[in-house]
Design an enzyme around this catalytic site. Structure first.
Site, PDB file in Angstrom:
ATOM      1  N   CYS A   2       0.828  -1.209   0.000  1.00  0.00           N
ATOM      2  CA  CYS A   2       0.000   0.000   0.000  1.00  0.00           C
ATOM      3  C   CYS A   2       0.868   1.268   0.000  1.00  0.00           C
ATOM      4  CB  CYS A   2      -0.999  -0.071   1.142  1.00  0.00           C
ATOM      5  SG  CYS A   2      -2.453   0.914   0.812  1.00  0.00           S
ATOM      6  N   HIS A  39      -3.264  -5.149   1.801  1.00  0.00           N
ATOM      7  CA  HIS A  39      -2.595  -5.422   3.079  1.00  0.00           C
ATOM      8  C   HIS A  39      -2.694  -6.909   3.427  1.00  0.00           C
ATOM      9  CE1 HIS A  39      -2.118  -1.240   4.626  1.00  0.00           C
ATOM     10  NE2 HIS A  39      -3.096  -1.022   3.777  1.00  0.00           N
ATOM     11  N   GLU A  42      -1.036  -8.349   5.696  1.00  0.00           N
ATOM     12  CA  GLU A  42      -0.813  -8.465   7.145  1.00  0.00           C
ATOM     13  C   GLU A  42      -2.095  -8.267   7.944  1.00  0.00           C
ATOM     14  OE1 GLU A  42      -0.269  -5.933   5.340  1.00  0.00           O
ATOM     15  OE2 GLU A  42      -0.657  -4.097   6.445  1.00  0.00           O
TER      16      GLU A  42
HETATM   17  N1  GLN Z   1      -3.800   6.295   1.042  1.00  0.00           N
HETATM   18  C1  GLN Z   1      -2.461   6.093   1.525  1.00  0.00           C
HETATM   19  C2  GLN Z   1      -1.458   6.912   0.706  1.00  0.00           C
HETATM   20  O1  GLN Z   1      -1.769   7.391  -0.329  1.00  0.00           O
HETATM   21  C3  GLN Z   1      -2.080   4.631   1.518  1.00  0.00           C
HETATM   22  C4  GLN Z   1      -3.049   3.854   2.375  1.00  0.00           C
HETATM   23  C5  GLN Z   1      -2.475   2.617   3.009  1.00  0.00           C
HETATM   24  O2  GLN Z   1      -1.257   2.413   3.091  1.00  0.00           O
HETATM   25  N2  GLN Z   1      -3.356   1.794   3.521  1.00  0.00           N
HETATM   26  O3  GLN Z   1      -0.350   7.050   1.115  1.00  0.00           O
END
Ligand code: GLN
Length: 194
Positions: free
Chosen positions: A78, A171, A173
């Protein structure tokens, strides 16, 4: 073998637990010097702009470039994917460029559009089912020619690998599914066989 989890911001503790569940020694990394003691690194989800600021403040940018150049594997989830990507949109921001993908931040919508789903991942000889949790996730908009897509969701790539770099928009995890952490542990083991 020891795998570090970048512990500046985000859900690093859950990654460390997920690694321990697959039998790997996990250590939290808060300073670049601590990278010396690990064979691979996970960059967790969180908020990529904040994460980048902290990484720059602590000198992690050159340290991670060196870590990568030495062939030690890195896995970003992410916000970690955003930090590793070649190009970031919405808005454009600096990134390490260690995997040749273009990502668009927050492209699945708002927090309340976060969702959990199941998919298939090419993590071995046969595709395996995996659970995926998307939280204000980035979308992978372009995959470079040297990048192998490893999992999809509704026809879009959501996990990919280029050499020693693994990245996922979701994610792993946050699920009880160990498949992705086990796969990354295998990458680290292969890069560091002793
Ligand atoms: N929306 C976050 C970003 O742009 C990432 C979200 C996440 O890591 N769950 O950095």
């Amino acid at each position: 073998m020891r795998i570090g989890v970048l512990a500046l911001q985000g859900d690093f503790a859950l990654h460390a637990e997920a690694l321990r569940r697959v039998g790997v020694e996990a250590v939290e990394v808060r300073k670049p010097a601590e990278l010396e003691a690990v064979d691979g690194l996970i960059i967790p989800g969180g908020e990529s702009t904040t994460l980048l600021k902290l990484m720059e403040a602590w000198g992690f940018v050159p340290a991670l470039e060196k870590f990568h150049a030495q062939g030690r594997p890195i896995f970003g989830t992410c916000a970690g994917l955003i930090v590793l990507a070649r190009e970031v949109l919405n808005p454009p921001q600096f990134s390490l460029g260690l995997i040749d993908v273009t990502v668009e931040r927050n492209a699945y919508g708002r927090q309340r559009e976060s969702f959990e789903t199941e998919g298939e991942a090419a993590l071995g000889r046969e595709p395996v089912p995996i659970k995926m949790v998307f939280i204000r996730a980035p979308r992978i908009r372009r995959v470079g020619p040297a990048v192998t897509p490893l999992a999809g969701h509704r026809g879009e790539c959501v996990m990919a690998r280029e050499g020693s770099v693994l990245a996922a928009a979701f994610h792993p995890e946050l699920t009880d599914d160990p498949a992705v952490h086990r796969y990354f542990a295998g990458m680290v083991e292969a890069a560091h066989p002793c």
